[in-house]
Design an enzyme around this catalytic site. Structure first.
Site, PDB file in Angstrom:
ATOM      1  N   ASN A   1       0.862  -1.182   0.000  1.00 51.84           N
ATOM      2  CA  ASN A   1       0.000   0.000   0.000  1.00 51.84           C
ATOM      3  C   ASN A   1       0.898   1.231   0.000  1.00 51.84           C
ATOM      4  O   ASN A   1       1.470   1.588   1.024  1.00 51.84           O
ATOM      5  CB  ASN A   1      -0.904  -0.022   1.240  1.00 51.84           C
ATOM      6  CG  ASN A   1      -1.780   1.213   1.336  1.00 51.84           C
ATOM      7  OD1 ASN A   1      -1.937   1.958   0.371  1.00 51.84           O
ATOM      8  ND2 ASN A   1      -2.353   1.444   2.514  1.00 51.84           N
ATOM      9  N   TRP A   2       1.017   1.856  -1.164  1.00 50.45           N
ATOM     10  CA  TRP A   2       1.937   2.983  -1.302  1.00 50.45           C
ATOM     11  C   TRP A   2       1.386   4.269  -0.699  1.00 50.45           C
ATOM     12  O   TRP A   2       2.095   5.268  -0.622  1.00 50.45           O
ATOM     13  CB  TRP A   2       2.293   3.196  -2.772  1.00 50.45           C
ATOM     14  CG  TRP A   2       3.033   2.029  -3.383  1.00 50.45           C
ATOM     15  CD1 TRP A   2       3.441   0.883  -2.745  1.00 50.45           C
ATOM     16  CD2 TRP A   2       3.444   1.887  -4.744  1.00 50.45           C
ATOM     17  NE1 TRP A   2       4.081   0.052  -3.627  1.00 50.45           N
ATOM     18  CE2 TRP A   2       4.095   0.627  -4.870  1.00 50.45           C
ATOM     19  CE3 TRP A   2       3.322   2.686  -5.881  1.00 50.45           C
ATOM     20  CZ2 TRP A   2       4.630   0.167  -6.076  1.00 50.45           C
ATOM     21  CZ3 TRP A   2       3.840   2.227  -7.088  1.00 50.45           C
ATOM     22  CH2 TRP A   2       4.500   0.989  -7.179  1.00 50.45           C
ATOM     23  N   LYS A   3       0.127   4.269  -0.314  1.00 50.52           N
ATOM     24  CA  LYS A   3      -0.520   5.438   0.306  1.00 50.52           C
ATOM     25  C   LYS A   3      -0.314   6.673  -0.587  1.00 50.52           C
ATOM     26  O   LYS A   3      -0.312   6.553  -1.813  1.00 50.52           O
ATOM     27  CB  LYS A   3      -0.012   5.623   1.734  1.00 50.52           C
ATOM     28  CG  LYS A   3      -0.178   4.346   2.572  1.00 50.52           C
ATOM     29  CD  LYS A   3       0.124   4.542   4.025  1.00 50.52           C
ATOM     30  CE  LYS A   3      -0.075   3.225   4.776  1.00 50.52           C
ATOM     31  NZ  LYS A   3       0.123   3.379   6.229  1.00 50.52           N
TER      32      LYS A   3
ATOM     33  N   HIS B   1      -9.436   1.230   5.297  1.00 47.15           N
ATOM     34  CA  HIS B   1      -8.138   1.406   5.953  1.00 47.15           C
ATOM     35  C   HIS B   1      -8.283   2.378   7.113  1.00 47.15           C
ATOM     36  O   HIS B   1      -9.079   3.320   7.061  1.00 47.15           O
ATOM     37  CB  HIS B   1      -7.103   1.919   4.943  1.00 47.15           C
ATOM     38  CG  HIS B   1      -5.696   1.865   5.447  1.00 47.15           C
ATOM     39  ND1 HIS B   1      -5.178   2.803   6.312  1.00 47.15           N
ATOM     40  CD2 HIS B   1      -4.701   0.959   5.236  1.00 47.15           C
ATOM     41  CE1 HIS B   1      -3.923   2.490   6.592  1.00 47.15           C
ATOM     42  NE2 HIS B   1      -3.612   1.371   5.956  1.00 47.15           N
TER      43      HIS B   1
ATOM     44  N   GLU C   1      -5.114  -4.593  10.992  1.00 46.17           N
ATOM     45  CA  GLU C   1      -4.088  -3.568  11.155  1.00 46.17           C
ATOM     46  C   GLU C   1      -4.293  -2.862  12.491  1.00 46.17           C
ATOM     47  O   GLU C   1      -5.118  -1.965  12.595  1.00 46.17           O
ATOM     48  CB  GLU C   1      -4.132  -2.572   9.995  1.00 46.17           C
ATOM     49  CG  GLU C   1      -5.546  -2.179   9.529  1.00 46.17           C
ATOM     50  CD  GLU C   1      -5.566  -0.887   8.736  1.00 46.17           C
ATOM     51  OE1 GLU C   1      -4.528  -0.503   8.212  1.00 46.17           O
ATOM     52  OE2 GLU C   1      -6.628  -0.252   8.686  1.00 46.17           O
TER      53      GLU C   1
ATOM     54  N   GLY D   1       2.979   2.673  11.078  1.00 53.10           N
ATOM     55  CA  GLY D   1       3.871   3.809  10.899  1.00 53.10           C
ATOM     56  C   GLY D   1       4.490   4.321  12.177  1.00 53.10           C
ATOM     57  O   GLY D   1       5.100   5.384  12.192  1.00 53.10           O
TER      58      GLY D   1
ATOM     59  N   SER E   1       3.394  -2.289  10.495  1.00 56.21           N
ATOM     60  CA  SER E   1       4.857  -2.176  10.523  1.00 56.21           C
ATOM     61  C   SER E   1       5.555  -3.507  10.261  1.00 56.21           C
ATOM     62  O   SER E   1       6.459  -3.911  10.993  1.00 56.21           O
ATOM     63  CB  SER E   1       5.325  -1.569  11.858  1.00 56.21           C
ATOM     64  OG  SER E   1       4.855  -0.250  12.005  1.00 56.21           O
TER      65      SER E   1
ATOM     66  N   GLY F   1       2.866  -1.155   4.342  1.00 58.01           N
ATOM     67  CA  GLY F   1       2.901   0.277   4.101  1.00 58.01           C
ATOM     68  C   GLY F   1       4.301   0.756   3.768  1.00 58.01           C
ATOM     69  O   GLY F   1       4.790   0.604   2.657  1.00 58.01           O
ATOM     70  N   GLY F   2       4.973   1.345   4.759  1.00 54.79           N
ATOM     71  CA  GLY F   2       6.276   1.968   4.536  1.00 54.79           C
ATOM     72  C   GLY F   2       7.292   1.094   3.835  1.00 54.79           C
ATOM     73  O   GLY F   2       8.007   1.549   2.924  1.00 54.79           O
TER      74      GLY F   2
END
Length: 252
Positions: A9-11, A96, A166, A172, A212, A233-234
């Site tokens: 998920n590149w957000k 989300h 999540e 994050g 994470s 995510g990150g």
């Protein structure tokens, strides 16, 4: 045996050029016919078609980050499920925690999106999870159960649904639920789905972990019996890190 699924998920990161490059890097690293686990990437709406062209014909799936629950109309800034399908998406992330926190999405509006996406032929990644305050208050089970129940109201067949757990407090923040903490909630979700849809459907359901996940903890998390991959995510913004997580899910 459930096939694991890892989605990046590149957000709100990466412009069109950067998205094209990252997609190309992932394709080069994984190859066009990677089958060790299901893999997807979720660029911004603006970069969907560009990234989609890069991965076209490969086993990497194109995933959207959200969709609206109407077909079209005066909904400035929104994108419909049918539009996403037409752009080449196979799946969409719905509910989300950042959508719930910053854009006022509720279990009810999440449910509308889920039903519309499924009706348009998209697979759904339904996100659920509790905040730190809710965990510390001992209501994780109540919160997550309500999100699952209410998110799936009116959905009779969940064969095209993935649930992503999540924990909001681990997104994050650098904090990660221990593998045991994550497994506990995943098992609770599967038990609830057994009540709602029966044992075969519950056992077939894939439940991702999204909090994470990094190369350093992916193997341990994915070894848990009810953790069927990750919503990343990150770490998905770095090709090497994401590929390492994918390889962990594939058992390589």
């Amino acid at each position: 045996m459930r096939k694991k699924i890892v989605v990046g998920n590149w957000k709100m990161n990466n412009g069109v050029a950067a998205s094209e490059q990252l997609a190309a890097d992932l394709l080069a690293a994984l190859g066009s016919s990677f089958t060790g686990c299901d893999v997807g990437i979720a660029p911004t709406f603006l970069s969907l078609t560009t990234a989609g062209k890069v991965i076209a014909g490969s086993t990497i799936q194109l995933v959207a980050q959200n969709c609206h629950y109407e077909n079209d109309g005066a909904y400035t800034g929104e994108v419909s499920a049918a539009m996403l399908k037409g752009a080449g998406c196979s799946s969409v992330i719905i509910g989300h925690s950042e959508r719930r926190q910053f854009f006022g999405e509720t279990n009810a509006t999440v449910n509308l999106r889920v039903k519309k996406a499924l009706a348009e032929g998209l697979d759904v990644i339904l996100c659920v999870g509790e905040t730190l305050a809710e965990r510390e208050s001992g209501v994780t089970g109540d919160i997550v159960s309500a999100q699952v129940r209410e998110g799936l109201v009116g959905v009779s067949d969940i064969s095209n649904v993935v649930i992503a757990y999540e924990p909001v407090w681990a997104i994050g923040t650098g904090k990660t639920a221990t593998s045991a903490q994550a497994e506990e909630v995943h098992l609770m979700i599967r038990t609830l789905v057994t009540e709602l849809y029966g044992e075969p459907a519950a056992q077939a359901l894939r439940i991702q972990y999204g909090g994470s996940v990094k190369p350093s903890n992916a193997v341990e998390l994915f070894a848990m019996p009810n953790i069927d991959g990750g919503l990343i995510g990150g770490a998905s913004l770095n090709a090497a890190d994401f590929v390492a997580i994918v390889q962990a899910a594939a058992g390589k």
